[in-house]
Design a protein around this motif. Structure first.
Motif, PDB file in Angstrom:
ATOM      1  N   ILE A  88       0.831  -1.204   0.000  1.00 42.36           N
ATOM      2  CA  ILE A  88       0.000   0.000   0.000  1.00 42.36           C
ATOM      3  C   ILE A  88       0.869   1.258   0.000  1.00 42.36           C
ATOM      4  CG2 ILE A  88      -1.963  -1.158   1.052  1.00 42.36           C
ATOM      5  CD1 ILE A  88      -1.099  -0.003   3.741  1.00 42.36           C
ATOM      6  N   ASP A  89       2.205   1.072  -0.018  1.00 48.01           N
ATOM      7  CA  ASP A  89       3.086   2.230  -0.171  1.00 48.01           C
ATOM      8  C   ASP A  89       3.202   2.550  -1.666  1.00 48.01           C
ATOM      9  OD1 ASP A  89       5.403   0.893  -1.473  1.00 48.01           O
ATOM     10  OD2 ASP A  89       5.607  -0.152   0.436  1.00 48.01           O
ATOM     11  N   ASP A  90       3.835   3.672  -1.979  1.00 50.82           N
ATOM     12  CA  ASP A  90       3.936   4.089  -3.386  1.00 50.82           C
ATOM     13  C   ASP A  90       5.384   4.015  -3.882  1.00 50.82           C
ATOM     14  OD1 ASP A  90       4.860   6.130  -1.773  1.00 50.82           O
ATOM     15  OD2 ASP A  90       3.830   7.744  -2.849  1.00 50.82           O
TER      16      ASP A  90
ATOM     17  N   MET B 296      -2.092   3.872   0.615  1.00 52.79           N
ATOM     18  CA  MET B 296      -2.053   4.791   1.761  1.00 52.79           C
ATOM     19  C   MET B 296      -2.132   6.243   1.310  1.00 52.79           C
ATOM     20  SD  MET B 296      -1.727   3.575   4.822  1.00 52.79           S
ATOM     21  CE  MET B 296      -0.503   3.412   6.098  1.00 52.79           C
ATOM     22  N   THR B 297      -1.934   6.496   0.021  1.00 57.60           N
ATOM     23  CA  THR B 297      -1.840   7.885  -0.446  1.00 57.60           C
ATOM     24  C   THR B 297      -3.202   8.546  -0.575  1.00 57.60           C
ATOM     25  OG1 THR B 297      -1.908   7.250  -2.790  1.00 57.60           O
ATOM     26  CG2 THR B 297       0.283   7.367  -1.746  1.00 57.60           C
ATOM     27  N   ARG B 298      -4.283   7.771  -0.347  1.00 55.36           N
ATOM     28  CA  ARG B 298      -5.630   8.357  -0.425  1.00 55.36           C
ATOM     29  C   ARG B 298      -6.466   7.934   0.783  1.00 55.36           C
ATOM     30  NH1 ARG B 298      -6.801  10.594  -5.121  1.00 55.36           N
ATOM     31  NH2 ARG B 298      -9.017  10.164  -5.211  1.00 55.36           N
TER      32      ARG B 298
ATOM     33  N   GLU C 244     -13.413  10.284  -2.271  1.00 57.33           N
ATOM     34  CA  GLU C 244     -11.995   9.941  -2.082  1.00 57.33           C
ATOM     35  C   GLU C 244     -11.161  11.199  -2.146  1.00 57.33           C
ATOM     36  OE1 GLU C 244     -11.295   5.487  -3.906  1.00 57.33           O
ATOM     37  OE2 GLU C 244      -9.683   6.960  -3.885  1.00 57.33           O
ATOM     38  N   VAL C 245     -10.041  11.212  -1.445  1.00 56.09           N
ATOM     39  CA  VAL C 245      -9.190  12.398  -1.448  1.00 56.09           C
ATOM     40  C   VAL C 245      -7.722  11.971  -1.283  1.00 56.09           C
ATOM     41  CG1 VAL C 245      -9.484  12.779   1.061  1.00 56.09           C
ATOM     42  CG2 VAL C 245      -8.889  14.699  -0.417  1.00 56.09           C
ATOM     43  N   THR C 246      -6.825  12.719  -1.971  1.00 56.47           N
ATOM     44  CA  THR C 246      -5.385  12.434  -1.855  1.00 56.47           C
ATOM     45  C   THR C 246      -4.851  13.018  -0.552  1.00 56.47           C
ATOM     46  OG1 THR C 246      -5.150  12.433  -4.244  1.00 56.47           O
ATOM     47  CG2 THR C 246      -3.139  12.775  -2.989  1.00 56.47           C
ATOM     48  N   ILE C 247      -3.906  12.298   0.060  1.00 55.12           N
ATOM     49  CA  ILE C 247      -3.365  12.681   1.375  1.00 55.12           C
ATOM     50  C   ILE C 247      -1.964  13.250   1.223  1.00 55.12           C
ATOM     51  CG2 ILE C 247      -2.514  11.622   3.541  1.00 55.12           C
ATOM     52  CD1 ILE C 247      -5.583  11.825   3.188  1.00 55.12           C
ATOM     53  N   ASP C 248      -1.662  14.266   2.022  1.00 51.07           N
ATOM     54  CA  ASP C 248      -0.273  14.709   2.156  1.00 51.07           C
ATOM     55  C   ASP C 248       0.389  13.739   3.133  1.00 51.07           C
ATOM     56  OD1 ASP C 248       2.145  15.822   2.761  1.00 51.07           O
ATOM     57  OD2 ASP C 248       1.376  17.824   3.245  1.00 51.07           O
ATOM     58  N   MET C 249       1.221  12.835   2.596  1.00 42.05           N
ATOM     59  CA  MET C 249       1.800  11.777   3.430  1.00 42.05           C
ATOM     60  C   MET C 249       2.780  12.343   4.466  1.00 42.05           C
ATOM     61  SD  MET C 249       0.710   8.668   2.391  1.00 42.05           S
ATOM     62  CE  MET C 249       1.975   7.395   2.397  1.00 42.05           C
ATOM     63  N   HIS C 250       3.343  13.526   4.204  1.00 43.44           N
ATOM     64  CA  HIS C 250       4.266  14.126   5.186  1.00 43.44           C
ATOM     65  C   HIS C 250       3.503  14.739   6.354  1.00 43.44           C
ATOM     66  CE1 HIS C 250       7.997  13.682   2.913  1.00 43.44           C
ATOM     67  NE2 HIS C 250       7.235  13.833   1.847  1.00 43.44           N
ATOM     68  N   ASP C 251       2.251  15.123   6.117  1.00 39.24           N
ATOM     69  CA  ASP C 251       1.452  15.763   7.159  1.00 39.24           C
ATOM     70  C   ASP C 251       0.038  15.165   7.145  1.00 39.24           C
ATOM     71  OD1 ASP C 251       0.606  17.451   9.126  1.00 39.24           O
ATOM     72  OD2 ASP C 251       0.300  19.165   7.790  1.00 39.24           O
ATOM     73  N   PRO C 252      -0.039  13.872   7.473  1.00 41.94           N
ATOM     74  CA  PRO C 252      -1.326  13.187   7.310  1.00 41.94           C
ATOM     75  C   PRO C 252      -2.359  13.664   8.331  1.00 41.94           C
ATOM     76  CG  PRO C 252       0.289  11.726   8.334  1.00 41.94           C
ATOM     77  CD  PRO C 252       1.018  12.981   7.986  1.00 41.94           C
ATOM     78  N   PRO C 253      -3.612  13.753   7.891  1.00 39.89           N
ATOM     79  CA  PRO C 253      -4.663  14.212   8.809  1.00 39.89           C
ATOM     80  C   PRO C 253      -5.035  13.142   9.833  1.00 39.89           C
ATOM     81  CG  PRO C 253      -5.604  13.549   6.712  1.00 39.89           C
ATOM     82  CD  PRO C 253      -4.126  13.423   6.550  1.00 39.89           C
TER      83      PRO C 253
ATOM     84  N   GLU D 112     -19.947  10.487   7.216  1.00 36.97           N
ATOM     85  CA  GLU D 112     -19.340   9.253   7.760  1.00 36.97           C
ATOM     86  C   GLU D 112     -17.861   9.510   8.041  1.00 36.97           C
ATOM     87  OE1 GLU D 112     -19.437   6.097   8.577  1.00 36.97           O
ATOM     88  OE2 GLU D 112     -21.511   5.502   8.191  1.00 36.97           O
ATOM     89  N   HIS D 113     -17.186   8.605   8.741  1.00 37.26           N
ATOM     90  CA  HIS D 113     -15.741   8.754   8.902  1.00 37.26           C
ATOM     91  C   HIS D 113     -15.009   8.531   7.574  1.00 37.26           C
ATOM     92  CE1 HIS D 113     -16.070   7.977  13.437  1.00 37.26           C
ATOM     93  NE2 HIS D 113     -15.554   9.180  13.283  1.00 37.26           N
ATOM     94  N   LEU D 114     -13.896   9.271   7.410  1.00 42.71           N
ATOM     95  CA  LEU D 114     -12.965   8.920   6.338  1.00 42.71           C
ATOM     96  C   LEU D 114     -11.992   7.887   6.892  1.00 42.71           C
ATOM     97  CD1 LEU D 114     -12.094  12.357   4.655  1.00 42.71           C
ATOM     98  CD2 LEU D 114     -13.778  10.646   3.942  1.00 42.71           C
ATOM     99  N   ARG D 115     -11.432   7.056   5.999  1.00 44.22           N
ATOM    100  CA  ARG D 115     -10.463   6.025   6.398  1.00 44.22           C
ATOM    101  C   ARG D 115      -9.487   5.829   5.246  1.00 44.22           C
ATOM    102  NH1 ARG D 115     -12.894   0.735   4.714  1.00 44.22           N
ATOM    103  NH2 ARG D 115     -10.741   0.113   4.513  1.00 44.22           N
TER     104      ARG D 115
END
Ligand code: BJW
Length: 254
Positions: free
Chosen positions: A112-114, A133-135, A145-154, A164-167
């Motif tokens: 699940i890594d890039d 993991m990037t979304r 769906e949304v892209t994540i900043d992996m350096h500063d993950p929410p 609903e919750h995001l996951r």
């Protein structure tokens, strides 16, 4: 039973590497099937390795299942936040690069890594069976769906569309694999001449079943792992060693 040793490639394996290279050179369609061992030398923990694997420290069903998320969404969310930060820091290793440099390969990964794409693999040739993991995606049914900043993950938050919750957009135990990815993986395995299986314990289904699917359809199977695995019985050539050492030797044009 004694603990399996993490072996580096040794001189006795050079004949096997030559056999494997011959299989590759005679093949028109090459497909890699990879697992957590591919990214181990980038410092990303595997799941089932004794001591260092994630499941030696964490309860898989509490953290990587919908039931675990329902029970404690904050805990699951913060576990993924930590892992995302670690993945952002990680760099592709020699094994990722060796795979990525071979533009003729298609890749099926459980990871699940890039890192394979960051090593230069064409994203259109990478099938991610267990998501990414990037979304983030909505845990409900709205499809957001949304892209994540992996350096500063929410941290834990709710879906802007339905509340609903995001996951993380990964596949947890008991969840179906993404249909498009699964269909493409089956197609690749049914059509390949060689399946190169790297760094997977081959115990998680349905993904692990792809090895037998390819073999039954006539593919030769090369297995690269630091120790024997559930893929060993299906291997035409088994190379015991670290992916970061074996793959450059196997895939380079010399
Ligand atoms: C090196 C190295 C180096 C180290 N160089 N090598 C029986 C009982 C209960 C459940 C089931 C069952 N049969 C089937 C199931 C279902 C379940 C399953 O398979 N369970 C088994 C564990 C028994 N499967 C599922 O639930 C799947 N969905 C499904 O079946 O849907 C249908 C269904 C629907 C509804 C109800 C029931 C069924 C989904 C599976 C999702 C897997 N998700 C995870 C987590 C992803 C998110 C996250 O990371 O947080 O995916 S689990 C984890 O395992 C991750 C991996 O992709 C996956 C595979 O692991 P992998 O990559 O093989 O890693 P390891 O650690 O196991 O192995 C690493 C290997 O590398 C080792 O061999 C090392 O030796 C080697 N190595 N360093 C080379 N340097």
């Amino acid at each position: 039973m004694s603990e399996p040793k993490d072996r580096t490639i040794d001189i006795a394996d050079t004949d096997r590497i030559e056999s494997a290279r011959e299989l590759l050179s005679n093949a028109a369609q090459l497909v890699s099937f990879t697992g957590a061992g591919l990214s181990a030398e980038s410092g990303i923990a595997t799941f089932r390795d004794a001591q260092t694997g994630l499941w030696a420290k964490f309860d898989a069903m509490k953290l990587a299942s919908a039931d675990g998320f329902a029970r404690d969404p904050e805990l699951v969310s913060s576990w993924y936040q930590d892992r995302r930060r670690a993945m952002a820091q990680a760099r592709p290793n020699a094994a990722h690069r060796a795979l990525a440099e071979r533009a003729d390969l298609h890749h099926i990964t459980q990871n699940i890594d890039d890192l394979l794409v960051r090593a230069g693999a064409d994203p259109a040739r990478v099938v991610s069976l267990h998501g990414t993991m990037t979304r983030d995606r909505c845990h409900g049914t709205c499809g957001y769906e949304v892209t994540i900043d992996m350096h500063d993950p929410p941290g834990l938050r709710t879906c802007p569309t339905c509340g609903e919750h995001l996951r993380p957009a990964v596949v947890w135990f008991g969840e179906m694999l993404p249909m498009e990815a699964w269909t493409e993986a089956e197609r690749l395995c049914l059509g390949c001449d060689v399946l190169l299986v790297v760094g997977t314990s081959a115990v998680v289904y349905p993904a692990a079943g792809l090895i037998a699917l390819a073999k039954d359809a006539g593919a030769q199977v090369i297995v690269v792992n630091t120790q024997p695995s559930d893929a060993s019985a299906l291997a035409d050539v088994e190379l015991i060693g670290r992916a970061g050492e074996v793959l450059p030797a196997l895939l380079s044009s010399k």
